[in-house]
Design an enzyme around this catalytic site. Structure first.
Site, PDB file in Angstrom:
ATOM      1  N   ASP A   5      -9.520   6.482   8.140  1.00  0.00           N
ATOM      2  CA  ASP A   5      -8.348   5.763   7.632  1.00  0.00           C
ATOM      3  C   ASP A   5      -7.656   4.994   8.760  1.00  0.00           C
ATOM      4  OD1 ASP A   5      -6.331   4.922   6.033  1.00  0.00           O
ATOM      5  OD2 ASP A   5      -5.348   6.859   5.802  1.00  0.00           O
ATOM      6  N   GLY A  59       0.863  -1.180   0.000  1.00  0.00           N
ATOM      7  CA  GLY A  59       0.000   0.000   0.000  1.00  0.00           C
ATOM      8  C   GLY A  59       0.899   1.229   0.000  1.00  0.00           C
ATOM      9  N   ASP A  60       0.262   2.404   0.139  1.00  0.00           N
ATOM     10  CA  ASP A  60       1.045   3.643   0.102  1.00  0.00           C
ATOM     11  C   ASP A  60       2.026   3.752   1.264  1.00  0.00           C
ATOM     12  OD1 ASP A  60      -0.202   4.740  -2.254  1.00  0.00           O
ATOM     13  OD2 ASP A  60      -1.995   5.062  -1.048  1.00  0.00           O
TER      14      ASP A  60
END
Ligand code: ADP
Ligand code: MG
Length: 548
Positions: A295, A199-200
């Site tokens: 998030d 992921g980022d």
């Protein structure tokens, strides 16, 4: 022209039979348009495979059981879009039997191979590209998203890289911060670029490792590539959007193709100064309030993948929190002068999003691939090249220690002594903001600033953002924003939120966030940072990202 040890004939034309196909040979041609195949039969059909859809070529010898053992073969691998806007693997194997000797036929096959790589890597390229003679460092986070990144590499990535003859070394991270430690002291001259399959969050580690080096100004320009494997894949999604590439049908494949081509596109980075005078390098977003909360709080739902955002959003809208803060920013006048031809108008793009949504419910293509080596003659490879062959069983070559370049490592001292402001043009955090900045103070539901169109696969927050537009896109929801607006914004961030009353998006080049309440959650690129004053400015076009 010389290439790969063979003289490149360009454009190249010839007449060959497709392997195991009866009838007349096809006429084929490679030129700036790609590969044109015209069947000589009664129908005389012509098909064109774009150069940007081809990935590579391999030359082969006939299998021992073949009668015409003097034949050589070349197989061209490509991933063209089909009618349903999905990329599908196409391996076209041509037979070369014009001469009596295998060597002569093989020489012809090699000329075709050279022309294919010329088309894929060199022809018409104005942007810089990675140095294909060096290897990539591929970092895999085995715990990102649903924890399948290693399998994704073996099943969907390795084969495509093999077809494109991309050299690489794989490193599977052992713990959080491992990638950060590696790139801090990595000998960058050994590699063509760093690719992350995650992921980022793993790219955030990589950029901040590069920032810690004494040669950070050059190091942050090191080519990076991203293949989505996490639960937050905002950058991979944004790049596909920018390239007008259908993403949902196969996010891994379209991102891997960016790596195979390795064109280098400039990308803005953002440099942060924190209250304890640390620097942070960011490539995606900064914010606090409802999106950051969702998030971080939905991390516990990592196992369900990207839908964790939507599930948690429902809970959070029902239970809104507000955060007292002061936001100062330098507004940039919207400019369209840097618009590149890659960007479609917003309306057209949102239609694409809808189309893609439909496709995302269909089965994900599994790329059918085999690993092939350089100019080697692969005996009896034909059957494999034309059939499904997962590279699942293959063991990943994993390395845990990499060459250290001591000169590139910045002393811990200069990072922690509280004086390192290199790279900043804005005044220090403890001084007032410049006169041309604007300030707002409120009980915010959210202030979220992103530098790309998407902050995750389905959150299309800044429709007009481009990777290199030199600005950040700030959305703020103040104390008077109606709950209905917030709900509509969060439950369908598909670009339409910009038309909601009370939702404003401002382009800024620098930003200061000063929390004025006791508790909150500030995130940079989706990672939590201390709830304390911080500021940042855009380093325009200072990163370089691999694209097609
Ligand atoms: P996701 O999108 O699923 O959150 P990320 O790539 O963003 O995936 O990674 C999540 C976190 O995992 C990052 O903070 C990263 O630092 C951390 N990480 C990286 N490698 C490992 C590892 N081997 N084990 C555990 N955590 C890791
Ligand atoms: Mg930007």
């Amino acid at each position: 022209m010389e290439g790969g040890g063979h003289t490149i004939l360009w454009p190249l034309e010839g007449s060959f039979k497709l392997y195991k196909q009866r009838g007349e040979p096809c006429r084929i041609r490679i030129d700036e348009n790609g590969l044109t195949v015209t069947s000589d039969g009664s129908e005389g059909r012509t098909e064109v495979i774009k150069a940007s859809d081809m990935v590579g070529c391999v030359c082969m010898k006939a299998p021992p059981e073949e009668i015409k053992s003097h034949s050589a073969y070349f197989t061209i691998f490509s991933y063209p879009l089909n009618m349903k806007k999905k990329r599908k693997r196409l391996a076209l194997c041509f037979q070369v039997d014009h001469n009596d000797s295998f060597e002569e036929n093989y020489g012809i096959a090699c000329k075709w191979k050279a022309a294919v790589y010329h088309a894929v890597r060199k022809y018409g390229i104005t942007e810089p590209q990675i140095d294909h003679s060096k290897k990539l460092l591929i970092l895999i986070n085995p715990n990102s998203g649903p924890g399948k990144a290693r399998q994704v590499f073996r099943r969907q990535v390795a084969g495509v890289l093999g077809e494109g003859e991309v050299k690489y070394e794989v490193l599977v991270t052992e713990r959080a911060n491992h990638a950060h430690e590696i790139v801090r002291s990595l000998d960058l001259t050994t590699y063509s670029g760093i690719v992350i399959l995650s992921g980022d969050g793993l790219l955030y580690e990589v950029y901040n490792g590069l920032l810690q080096r004494s040669d950070w100004e050059e190091a942050i320009q090191f080519p990076v590539g991203i293949i989505p494997g996490g639960s937050g894949n905002g950058l991979a999604r944004s790049i596909a959007h920018w390239l007008s590439e259908p993403y949902h049908a196969n996010p891994v494949l379209v991102s891997t193709l960016n790596i195979v081509y390795g064109h280098l596109s400039p990308m803005d980075l953002v440099l942060f100064e924190t209250a304890d005078r640390k620097r942070i390098l960011s490539f995606l977003s900064v914010g606090f309030g409802i999106i950051s909360d969702i998030d971080i709080e939905s991390e516990r739902l990592r196992i369900i993948g990207e839908s964790r955002f939507a599930v948690w959003a429902v809970a959070r809208v029902a239970n809104l929190r507000k955060y007292h803060a002061r936001i100062s920013f330098k507004r940039v006048t919207p400019s369209h002068s840097t618009t590149t031809s890659r960007v479609k108008p917003v309306l057209e793009r949102s239609q694409t999003v809808q189309e893609e949504r439909r496709e995302s419910h269909e089965h994900i293509l599994k790329s059918r691939s085999v690993e092939l080596q350089g100019d080697e003659v692969c005996e009896s490879f034909l059957e494999q090249s034309c059939s499904v062959n997962m590279v699942d069983a293959q063991e990943l070559p994993v390395r845990n220690s990499l060459i250290r370049n001591e000169a590139g490592q910045q002393s811990e001292e200069s990072q922690s002594n509280g004086t390192d402001r290199s790279g900043f043009t804005i005044p220090p955090l403890d001084q007032p903001v410049p006169d041309d900045w604007e300030t707002m103070e409120d009980n915010f539901v959210m202030v979220y600033t992103c530098y790309h169109s998407h902050i995750s696969t389905d959150v299309f927050l800044a429709p007009d953002a481009r990777p290199d537009d030199g600005c950040m896109w700030m959305i703020s929801l103040g104390s008077t924003t109606p709950k209905s607006t917030i709900a509509r914004l969060l439950l369908g961030i598909d670009g339409s939120h910009l038309n909601l009353p009370g939702v404003e998006i401002i382009q800024v080049s620098a930003l200061r966030i000063e929390p004025l309440c006791a508790k909150g959650c500030l995130t940079v690129d989706g990672e939590v940072v201390p709830w304390a004053p911080m500021q940042c400015e855009v380093l325009a076009k200072r990163g370089r990202i691999m694209t097609r």
